[in-house]
Design a protein around this motif. Structure first.
Motif, PDB file in Angstrom:
ATOM      1  N   GLU A 174       0.830  -1.205   0.000  1.00 17.51           N
ATOM      2  CA  GLU A 174       0.000   0.000   0.000  1.00 17.51           C
ATOM      3  C   GLU A 174       0.868   1.259   0.000  1.00 17.51           C
ATOM      4  OE1 GLU A 174      -3.302   0.532  -0.139  1.00 17.51           O
ATOM      5  OE2 GLU A 174      -3.752  -1.602  -0.358  1.00 17.51           O
ATOM      6  N   LYS A 411      -6.511   1.715   3.550  1.00 17.22           N
ATOM      7  CA  LYS A 411      -7.232   0.759   2.708  1.00 17.22           C
ATOM      8  C   LYS A 411      -6.679  -0.660   2.799  1.00 17.22           C
ATOM      9  CE  LYS A 411      -8.819   4.183  -0.652  1.00 17.22           C
ATOM     10  NZ  LYS A 411      -8.793   4.627  -2.080  1.00 17.22           N
ATOM     11  N   MET A 412      -5.614  -0.858   3.576  1.00 17.28           N
ATOM     12  CA  MET A 412      -5.105  -2.213   3.774  1.00 17.28           C
ATOM     13  C   MET A 412      -6.180  -3.040   4.480  1.00 17.28           C
ATOM     14  SD  MET A 412      -3.512  -4.765   5.512  1.00 17.28           S
ATOM     15  CE  MET A 412      -2.886  -4.291   7.118  1.00 17.28           C
TER      16      MET A 412
END
Length: 505
Positions: A174, A411-412
């Protein structure tokens, strides 16, 4: 039009003329179109099923067709030995096309690392921990070095996904994606996984591109030859191994270093040409043993799970398992080591030394025959990885505001499931205890963070696992390896502890 026909012409030429391959394997053929379309994918095939080339060839084709420059491909492995083993193959494939490959992990010299930074290769073989070290280093311009990554290939992806290293790996991808400003293609390779669709979703995370599980039927697979026998002791196991399959190359798996050494001593006492491989041996000792075994014929190598992954030890005739592994997945990795030659069926002989191991073997084989493989379940609520990543971002960006944490790693998948209140509580605790400090809203490493993690340029931060205290072992001036300090705990007796390592007492 076949998948092969869609590859770059230069790559087609070298597959046929330099490698001399008459055709691609089913997995290699099936992988080409999805990868060329930029899809994220999990590639499934038994050990020695051609997974590395299945991922490598279409990625190399994209590199040529789309004129990728700089470090555009990261190839990640769970262990350094596997990276070392893969390097010559990657160098050959890339070299045929005028591209370069480099290796970066904890055993690579500082001078070699400096050369990689000065002259970045096209493909970098590395570990998550070494990637983290690059990102937090004040001596490396990580935007220049990693800002052109287009594809990440994760070998033995199941070995990452089931523990904290998997969340760490995804956090790194990410952050690198944040450096590139575009979605990075993610490919995972595995021989054994019970829930491949879920694993593919885990790997792709919040990415928008299509995702695929590529698992074609193997061509002409022979039935596996699996047998179970009761021997009752390690000494009896050695006698059976010494008398069975003479003249063949045999890989024997045992569940601990001490039992590896004991079995190797028994086999040598019976006149068997025997090598050993386990994680306590030094790199040089393991390499020498594995090379000698790979070049031999009538010999045995006794190993722990270190040889379970795809490290090449040449063409094997037999796999022998003393007692039983603790998962079907592990068994499949091990039996797959005998698939490198077309004329050899997958085979494994179980030799049980205890009643418990005998029963466990029966249960494991029943599950295997029923087609069961354990699903991979990532750890829940990785708050400690979240805290580590905040500190790493403070070092990477030389300070970061709270609002940007979510932009980099929010957003991981593992962090998306954490409630905002919990994230705020972690950050608040780090500020209150001095691990972090805030200067007008700009977060940095605090005094306590410096004292606790600042040793050797924050090397404690680059890994999400810790290793126990180890003692180096020498035979004369030759380093044999390392063992845990408790190895030398001998109780109240005055007698010295006897240690066997690498076949030496």
């Amino acid at each position: 039009m076949s998948g092969f026909d869609r590859l770059h012409p230069a790559l087609q030429h070298h597959i046929v003329n330099s490698l001399g391959w008459p055709r691609l394997r089913p997995l290699q053929e099936a992988t080409i179109e999805p990868v060329l379309r930029g899809e994220h994918a999990i590639l499934l095939a038994p050990t020695a099923g051609g997974k590395t080339e299945a991922a490598c060839f279409p990625v190399l084709s994209r590199m040529l067709s789309e004129n990728w420059d700089g470090i555009s491909v990261l190839y990640l492995c769970p262990i350094k030995a596997l990276l070392n083993n893969l390097l010559p193959r990657f160098e050959y494939y890339a070299g045929l096309l005028g591209r370069r490959v480099a290796l970066w992990h904890g055993d690579v010299s500082a001078s070699r690392e400096a050369k990689i930074v000065a002259e970045p290769p096209d493909i970098l073989l590395t570990t998550p921990e070494s990637l983290e070290a690059m990102l937090v280093s004040s001596r490396i311009d990580h935007r220049w070095l990693l800002g052109q990554v287009r594809s990440v290939i994760v070998d033995e992806v199941h070995a990452f996904a089931g523990d904290d290293r998997g969340w760490h790996l995804l956090s790194l991808v990410e952050r690198i994606q944040g450096l590139t400003g575009q979605e990075i293609q993610r490919l995972g390779l595995s021989a054994t996984v019970g829930n491949p669709e879920a694993l593919c979703d885990w790997l792709a995370g919040s990415c928008q591109a299509r995702r695929s599980v590529i698992n074609p039927l193997a061509e002409g697979a022979k039935p596996s030859d699996v047998q179970l026998d009761w021997v009752g002791s390690l000494k009896s196991a050695a006698i059976v191994i010494s008398r069975l399959h003479r003249g063949e190359k045999r890989l024997v798996f045992v569940d601990s270093r001490s039992r590896v050494e004991l079995l190797a001593m028994e086999l040598r006492g019976l006149g068997v040409n025997t090598f050993v491989s386990h994680s306590s041996l030094s790199l040089e000792e393991r390499k020498a043993a594995e090379t000698a075994f790979a070049e031999g014929s009538d010999c045995v190598i006794v190993a722990t799970s270190t040889l379970e992954l795809g490290i090449d030890v040449g063409d094997l005739d037999r796999v022998i398992q003393v007692d039983a592994p603790f998962s079907v997945s592990s068994f499949l990795q091990r039996i797959g080591r005998t698939r490198r030659r077309a004329d050899v069926a997958r085979n494994c002989l179980f030799l049980a030394t205890t009643e418990e191991a005998f029963l466990r073997s029966i249960g494991l084989l029943a599950l295997w025959r029923a087609g069961f493989v354990e699903p991979i379940e990532p750890p829940a609520l990785p708050l400690h990885i979240y805290a580590q990543q905040i500190m790493a971002l403070c070092l990477q960006e030389r300070g970061i505001i709270q609002a940007d944490i979510d932009r980099w790693i929010g957003k991981m998948p593992g962090f998306e499931r954490i409630e905002p209140e919990q994230c705020s509580a972690v950050l608040r605790y780090m500020l209150e205890t001095g691990i972090l400090h805030s200067d007008g809203g700009l977060l940095g490493i605090g005094d306590r963070g410096e004292r606790t993690f600042g040793y050797q340029h924050f090397m404690e931060l680059v890994s999400v696992f810790t290793t126990p205290p180890m003692v180096k072992v020498f035979h004369g001036r030759q380093e044999l390896g390392e063992v845990h300090e408790l190895t030398f705990a001998v109780g109240d007796t005055d007698s010295p502890a006897l240690l066997t390592l690498g076949g030496r007492n």
